[in-house]
Design a protein around this motif. Structure first.
Motif, PDB file in Angstrom:
ATOM      1  N   ALA A 108      28.511  80.822  33.341  1.00 30.62           N
ATOM      2  CA  ALA A 108      29.162  79.876  32.427  1.00 30.62           C
ATOM      3  C   ALA A 108      29.054  80.355  30.985  1.00 30.62           C
ATOM      4  N   TYR A 109      27.898  80.872  30.623  1.00 32.55           N
ATOM      5  CA  TYR A 109      27.702  81.373  29.264  1.00 32.55           C
ATOM      6  C   TYR A 109      28.660  82.528  28.977  1.00 32.55           C
ATOM      7  N   CYS A 110      28.775  83.454  29.925  1.00 29.80           N
ATOM      8  CA  CYS A 110      29.621  84.632  29.720  1.00 29.80           C
ATOM      9  C   CYS A 110      31.110  84.256  29.712  1.00 29.80           C
ATOM     10  N   PHE A 111      31.523  83.395  30.627  1.00 29.59           N
ATOM     11  CA  PHE A 111      32.927  82.973  30.677  1.00 29.59           C
ATOM     12  C   PHE A 111      33.326  82.245  29.397  1.00 29.59           C
ATOM     13  N   GLN A 112      32.456  81.360  28.938  1.00 27.23           N
ATOM     14  CA  GLN A 112      32.773  80.603  27.733  1.00 27.23           C
ATOM     15  C   GLN A 112      32.894  81.531  26.532  1.00 27.23           C
ATOM     16  N   ASP A 113      32.033  82.542  26.488  1.00 34.91           N
ATOM     17  CA  ASP A 113      32.060  83.486  25.370  1.00 34.91           C
ATOM     18  C   ASP A 113      33.298  84.385  25.423  1.00 34.91           C
ATOM     19  N   VAL A 114      33.692  84.816  26.618  1.00 30.97           N
ATOM     20  CA  VAL A 114      34.780  85.790  26.750  1.00 30.97           C
ATOM     21  C   VAL A 114      36.150  85.128  26.884  1.00 30.97           C
ATOM     22  N   LEU A 115      36.246  84.069  27.695  1.00 25.57           N
ATOM     23  CA  LEU A 115      37.543  83.446  27.965  1.00 25.57           C
ATOM     24  C   LEU A 115      37.710  82.070  27.340  1.00 25.57           C
ATOM     25  N   GLY A 116      36.634  81.520  26.807  1.00 27.67           N
ATOM     26  CA  GLY A 116      36.731  80.203  26.199  1.00 27.67           C
ATOM     27  C   GLY A 116      36.847  79.080  27.203  1.00 27.67           C
ATOM     28  N   MET A 117      36.429  79.300  28.436  1.00 29.56           N
ATOM     29  CA  MET A 117      36.447  78.269  29.475  1.00 29.56           C
ATOM     30  C   MET A 117      35.322  78.541  30.454  1.00 29.56           C
ATOM     31  N   SER A 118      34.974  77.540  31.234  1.00 30.54           N
ATOM     32  CA  SER A 118      33.922  77.708  32.235  1.00 30.54           C
ATOM     33  C   SER A 118      34.472  78.450  33.449  1.00 30.54           C
ATOM     34  N   PRO A 119      33.600  79.102  34.225  1.00 30.70           N
ATOM     35  CA  PRO A 119      34.079  79.750  35.457  1.00 30.70           C
ATOM     36  C   PRO A 119      34.631  78.730  36.449  1.00 30.70           C
ATOM     37  N   ALA A 120      34.063  77.538  36.475  1.00 33.59           N
ATOM     38  CA  ALA A 120      34.589  76.503  37.366  1.00 33.59           C
ATOM     39  C   ALA A 120      36.024  76.145  36.989  1.00 33.59           C
ATOM     40  N   ARG A 121      36.290  76.066  35.680  1.00 37.87           N
ATOM     41  CA  ARG A 121      37.648  75.776  35.232  1.00 37.87           C
ATOM     42  C   ARG A 121      38.592  76.913  35.593  1.00 37.87           C
ATOM     43  N   TYR A 122      38.140  78.150  35.434  1.00 39.48           N
ATOM     44  CA  TYR A 122      38.956  79.305  35.785  1.00 39.48           C
ATOM     45  C   TYR A 122      39.308  79.286  37.270  1.00 39.48           C
ATOM     46  N   LEU A 123      38.310  79.030  38.115  1.00 30.25           N
ATOM     47  CA  LEU A 123      38.566  78.983  39.550  1.00 30.25           C
ATOM     48  C   LEU A 123      39.531  77.853  39.905  1.00 30.25           C
ATOM     49  N   ARG A 124      39.371  76.720  39.255  1.00 31.57           N
ATOM     50  CA  ARG A 124      40.259  75.595  39.540  1.00 31.57           C
ATOM     51  C   ARG A 124      41.692  75.903  39.116  1.00 31.57           C
ATOM     52  N   LEU A 125      41.840  76.580  37.976  1.00 32.61           N
ATOM     53  CA  LEU A 125      43.175  76.976  37.529  1.00 32.61           C
ATOM     54  C   LEU A 125      43.811  77.954  38.514  1.00 32.61           C
ATOM     55  N   MET A 126      43.038  78.878  39.037  1.00 34.35           N
ATOM     56  CA  MET A 126      43.570  79.812  40.026  1.00 34.35           C
ATOM     57  C   MET A 126      44.012  79.074  41.280  1.00 34.35           C
ATOM     58  N   ARG A 127      43.243  78.079  41.692  1.00 31.35           N
ATOM     59  CA  ARG A 127      43.609  77.299  42.868  1.00 31.35           C
ATOM     60  C   ARG A 127      44.846  76.446  42.594  1.00 31.35           C
ATOM     61  N   LEU A 128      44.911  75.863  41.401  1.00 29.04           N
ATOM     62  CA  LEU A 128      46.097  75.078  41.047  1.00 29.04           C
ATOM     63  C   LEU A 128      47.347  75.945  41.049  1.00 29.04           C
ATOM     64  N   ASN A 129      47.240  77.139  40.474  1.00 28.75           N
ATOM     65  CA  ASN A 129      48.396  78.030  40.451  1.00 28.75           C
ATOM     66  C   ASN A 129      48.761  78.503  41.854  1.00 28.75           C
ATOM     67  N   GLY A 130      47.765  78.705  42.704  1.00 29.43           N
ATOM     68  CA  GLY A 130      48.045  79.077  44.072  1.00 29.43           C
ATOM     69  C   GLY A 130      48.776  77.970  44.824  1.00 29.43           C
ATOM     70  N   ALA A 131      48.314  76.721  44.621  1.00 29.50           N
ATOM     71  CA  ALA A 131      48.986  75.587  45.252  1.00 29.50           C
ATOM     72  C   ALA A 131      50.409  75.445  44.719  1.00 29.50           C
ATOM     73  N   HIS A 132      50.581  75.648  43.408  1.00 24.15           N
ATOM     74  CA  HIS A 132      51.909  75.567  42.809  1.00 24.15           C
ATOM     75  C   HIS A 132      52.853  76.613  43.423  1.00 24.15           C
ATOM     76  N   SER A 133      52.348  77.819  43.582  1.00 25.79           N
ATOM     77  CA  SER A 133      53.153  78.888  44.155  1.00 25.79           C
ATOM     78  C   SER A 133      53.585  78.543  45.578  1.00 25.79           C
ATOM     79  N   ASP A 134      52.664  77.997  46.382  1.00 24.62           N
ATOM     80  CA  ASP A 134      53.009  77.620  47.751  1.00 24.62           C
ATOM     81  C   ASP A 134      53.983  76.451  47.789  1.00 24.62           C
ATOM     82  N   LEU A 135      53.821  75.510  46.866  1.00 27.06           N
ATOM     83  CA  LEU A 135      54.753  74.386  46.816  1.00 27.06           C
ATOM     84  C   LEU A 135      56.161  74.849  46.433  1.00 27.06           C
TER      85      LEU A 135
END
Length: 331
Positions: A245-272
């Protein structure tokens, strides 16, 4: 695939024993009045979950699964529990080997329990929290968590039991089961590690932080379309959730949990958009479950915030304009 779930009602303290034949337990009622109780059991591939409600104070003694380690969370406004002689308040985590249990609960208590093989628990702890793993012994301990930590664990357990009990496509989804199980285990270990041996983070140089985030993102991308859980990511890159979490927030400005959720949301969007999956056309719930979303209301709300429309609109748009918008999707 289905995950075993059992629900039982008790109108006598003796019923609490008969509802749990897999264990060797003895119950004694400690406060006066007619007894009412309820027990829900669910089994995931590497985890057993229990929710137990009783209106009268009681003492439980006996054995659960001999080679497991267990976590208990009690929720009552009528007083604390006593776990192997230790006082345990409302936000206490009671943890120890499951081969022995001695627990006193107050009136109107809701008890939640997690059991998993001790070897798996300790092995994972050595991977993610080596500074805390050596503190785990064959002892029973009551550790005070913050209200937020205790509440998060209760919520995860309740959500998992509710959705497993409801069954249907979500209850059979391996992706959903994996997301639920990994979230519970990781939240449990992270909370306990923070109490047993707080981790010192923040000393990594910028280059190391960027490298860790890059490895993490690559791991996630390489496994698409299979959604990656937070626990799987931590194990793959050898970092604790707090360090990640510390590294993700420093590098990407978001938590790793948020990043994973965004990837899942985009995956669901693509399938829809394509309305594809294993075997052809799928419903919104099918696709959401495939990407590990088990709370449909939360998924729909988050999807709408992200893409400006509800999932059914995306699916309907694809169905009515498939050949015009996405001619390659049927190839």
């Amino acid at each position: 695939m289905t995950w075993p779930v059992s629900i039982g009602q008790a109108s006598d303290i003796a019923d609490m024993v008969t509802l749990q034949p897999q264990w060797q337990l003895d119950y004694q009622q400690l406060s006066a009045g007619r007894f009412q109780g309820r027990i829900v059991h669910a089994t995931l591939p590497g985890l057993h979950l229990t929710q137990e409600t009783a209106n009268r104070a009681s003492r439980q003694q006996g054995q659960l699964f001999q080679d497991d380690i267990g976590l208990l969370l009690a929720d009552s406004l009528k007083g604390p529990c006593r776990y192997h002689g230790q006082l345990a308040g409302r936000d206490a985590a009671m943890m120890g080997p499951a081969g022995e249990l001695d627990l006193l609960t107050p009136d109107d208590c809701q008890l939640r329990a997690i059991l998993m093989p001790r070897a798996s628990f300790v092995g994972l702890l050595w991977q993610l929290y080596p500074h805390a793993a050596e503190r785990i012994g064959d002892t029973h301990r009551a550790v005070e968590l913050t209200p937020a930590e205790a509440g998060a664990l209760r919520q995860l357990i309740d959500q998992a039991l509710r959705h497993l009990s409801e069954g249907g496509a979500q209850g059979r989804s391996e992706a959903v089961a994996r997301q639920m199980q990994d979230a519970i285990v990781l939240t449990w270990q992270d909370a306990m590690a923070a109490r047993l041996a707080p981790e010192r983070i923040g000393a990594e140089p910028p280059g190391s932080r960027r490298a860790l985030v890059a490895r993490s993102c690559q791991h996630v991308r390489e496994r698409l379309p299979e959604p990656t859980t937070m626990l799987a990511l931590c194990r793959a890159v050898g970092a604790s959730p707090r360090k990640l979490a510390y590294c993700f927030q420093d590098v990407l400005g978001m938590s790793p949990a948020r990043y994973l959720r965004l990837m899942r949301l985009n995956g669901a969007h693509s399938d829809l958009v394509r309305n594809t999956g294993e075997g052809g056309a799928h419903t919104v719930q099918d696709i959401a479950s495939r990407w590990g979303f088990w709370h449909m209301g939360a998924f729909a709300a988050e999807y709408r915030r992200m893409f400006g429309q509800v999932p059914s609109q995306t699916l309907g748009l694809r169905g009515t304009t498939a050949s015009g918008l996405f001619p390659s999707a049927r190839k």
